[in-house]
Design a protein around this motif. Structure first.
Motif, PDB file in Angstrom:
ATOM      1  N   TYR A  41       0.817  -1.210   0.000  1.00  0.00           N
ATOM      2  CA  TYR A  41       0.000   0.000   0.000  1.00  0.00           C
ATOM      3  C   TYR A  41       0.853   1.263   0.000  1.00  0.00           C
ATOM      4  N   GLN A  42       2.022   1.227   0.600  1.00  0.00           N
ATOM      5  CA  GLN A  42       2.885   2.411   0.577  1.00  0.00           C
ATOM      6  C   GLN A  42       3.470   2.646  -0.810  1.00  0.00           C
ATOM      7  N   SER A  43       3.662   1.581  -1.581  1.00  0.00           N
ATOM      8  CA  SER A  43       4.097   1.752  -2.971  1.00  0.00           C
ATOM      9  C   SER A  43       3.032   2.484  -3.779  1.00  0.00           C
ATOM     10  N   VAL A  44       1.769   2.175  -3.519  1.00  0.00           N
ATOM     11  CA  VAL A  44       0.670   2.886  -4.185  1.00  0.00           C
ATOM     12  C   VAL A  44       0.666   4.355  -3.756  1.00  0.00           C
ATOM     13  N   TRP A  45       0.774   4.592  -2.451  1.00  0.00           N
ATOM     14  CA  TRP A  45       0.786   5.975  -1.972  1.00  0.00           C
ATOM     15  C   TRP A  45       1.930   6.757  -2.593  1.00  0.00           C
ATOM     16  N   ASN A  46       3.091   6.133  -2.732  1.00  0.00           N
ATOM     17  CA  ASN A  46       4.226   6.819  -3.360  1.00  0.00           C
ATOM     18  C   ASN A  46       3.905   7.183  -4.797  1.00  0.00           C
ATOM     19  N   ALA A 156      -7.301   6.106  -3.251  1.00  0.00           N
ATOM     20  CA  ALA A 156      -7.880   7.400  -2.879  1.00  0.00           C
ATOM     21  C   ALA A 156      -7.177   8.012  -1.666  1.00  0.00           C
ATOM     22  N   LEU A 157      -6.142   7.328  -1.156  1.00  0.00           N
ATOM     23  CA  LEU A 157      -5.374   7.800   0.007  1.00  0.00           C
ATOM     24  C   LEU A 157      -6.245   7.932   1.252  1.00  0.00           C
ATOM     25  N   ILE A 158      -7.141   6.971   1.437  1.00  0.00           N
ATOM     26  CA  ILE A 158      -8.059   6.973   2.579  1.00  0.00           C
ATOM     27  C   ILE A 158      -7.678   5.860   3.547  1.00  0.00           C
ATOM     28  N   ILE A 159      -7.587   6.230   4.819  1.00  0.00           N
ATOM     29  CA  ILE A 159      -7.422   5.243   5.886  1.00  0.00           C
ATOM     30  C   ILE A 159      -8.683   5.294   6.737  1.00  0.00           C
ATOM     31  N   ARG A 160      -9.325   4.160   6.851  1.00  0.00           N
ATOM     32  CA  ARG A 160     -10.513   4.027   7.705  1.00  0.00           C
ATOM     33  C   ARG A 160     -10.417   2.704   8.440  1.00  0.00           C
TER      34      ARG A 160
END
Length: 189
Positions: A41-46, A156-160
């Motif tokens: 998931y951090q690769s996606v955020w990057n 979408a850079l959402i944490i829930r």
């Protein structure tokens, strides 16, 4: 494969460190394995935020499933995986038999954890839907994706919180850690 899965596969392929881990682990022939959690998931955020591949990635979580739940059997795999890597990856790839998680999870995290029947099942128990994403490099070089909550939140850079489990004891710390490195994240409760 959905558009988001294709996009994720492209992001994974563009990350040399993640591909090195996937290629090396594939050669080991582990049963029912995935690289999941932060390295994915951090690769996606990057990629979404324009940061370089590898930014913020501290480790590569590797899950596999072996019905032999003895510590000795898991230790053999941990040592085998470590021997397959040179530093710094040797210290960054963290291996856990998903068949054993129920044996130690409550003691470490303070909540019960039912036994799993496979590695992908673990992803549905992660603390946030965006965190529950795993990938594997298949024998035909395809990147298979497991994401029980879908990929919408991660892109979408959402944490829930995962509504199918209690709010994790370390939730606030995990969110603070992530938003410090990716301030573009949006936290939804």
């Amino acid at each position: 494969m959905s558009d988001l899965e294709r996009r994720l596969a492209d992001i994974v392929r563009a990350d040399a460190g993640l591909m090195h881990v996937l290629t090396t682990v594939r050669a080991l022939g582990l049963e029912d394995w995935r690289v999941f959690s932060g390295a994915v998931y951090q690769s996606v955020w990057n990629a979404v935020t324009g940061r370089p591949a590898g930014y913020g990635i501290r480790d590569y979580d590797l899950g596999y499933f072996d019905p032999d739940t003895s510590w000795d059997a898991e230790d053999v795999v941990i040592r085998r995986v470590a021997a397959a890597f040179e530093p710094p990856f040797r210290d960054m790839v963290e291996v856990r038999n998903q068949a054993r998680v129920h044996l130690w999870f409550e003691g470490k995290f303070g909540e019960p954890y039912e036994a799993l029947s496979g590695t992908d099942e673990a992803l549905a128990r992660f603390v946030a839907p965006a965190f529950g994403v795993g990938v594997r490099l298949e024998d035909d070089d395809a990147i298979s994706v497991a994401a029980p909550f879908g990929l919408e939140d991660v892109f979408a850079l959402i944490i829930r919180p995962n509504l199918h489990r209690p709010l994790a004891r370390g939730w606030d710390k995990a969110v603070a850690n992530a938003t410090a490195r990716w301030p573009e994240l949006r936290v939804v409760k």
